[in-house]
Write an enzyme that holds these catalytic residues in place. Sequence first.
Site, mmCIF file in Angstrom:
data_model
loop_
_atom_site.group_PDB
_atom_site.id
_atom_site.type_symbol
_atom_site.label_atom_id
_atom_site.label_comp_id
_atom_site.label_asym_id
_atom_site.label_seq_id
_atom_site.Cartn_x
_atom_site.Cartn_y
_atom_site.Cartn_z
ATOM 1 C CD GLU A 1 -6.166 -8.707 8.968
ATOM 2 O OE1 GLU A 1 -5.405 -9.298 8.167
ATOM 3 O OE2 GLU A 1 -7.399 -8.678 8.833
ATOM 4 C CG ASP B 1 0.596 12.000 -8.248
ATOM 5 O OD1 ASP B 1 1.705 11.501 -7.977
ATOM 6 O OD2 ASP B 1 0.061 11.885 -9.364
#
Length: 169
Positions: A140, A111
Amino acid sequence: MAKKCFCISGKIFALNLFGKRYSKKIIKKRDLKKYRLYLHPAVAVDGIIEKDNKILLIKRKNNPFKGCFALPGGFVECGETVEEAVVREIKEETGLIPKVKSLLGVYSSPDRDPRGHVISIVFILDVIGGELKAGDDAKEAEFFDLNNLPKLAFDHEKIIKDYMRWKNG
């Protein structure tokens, strides 16, 4: 997320059977009965680059975790090694040219990624060239103080904590 095969002009293109590389091998549909196809987790790579007690992070341009910071990385493409994949991903996302220094670990919690079961292989790398500039799916790219990190995507906070334990060894 799990893809076993897909059709090309009425034939089956098998990407991976029994862990052997069958890159671009065309298999007739009737011959496919010889093979047992399995659903597999996807394989990704992430890279840790440290400079002056700062770690390189990218701001994600796309979902999941759009706008969050993460280690640079991405999915392994068919036909490349995990080492080649991490070097490629870091070049694409940061403009830097890295060299693999060490394997940090493998992160396989089913998960850990909302898109499905993704196993990430994390490497520690040195920079040997290039210029820092965000690219590809990174909005960025910048270095952050290891003691003052932003909120991170996926399980990257755990990965960085593991890196700090490795570093302080």
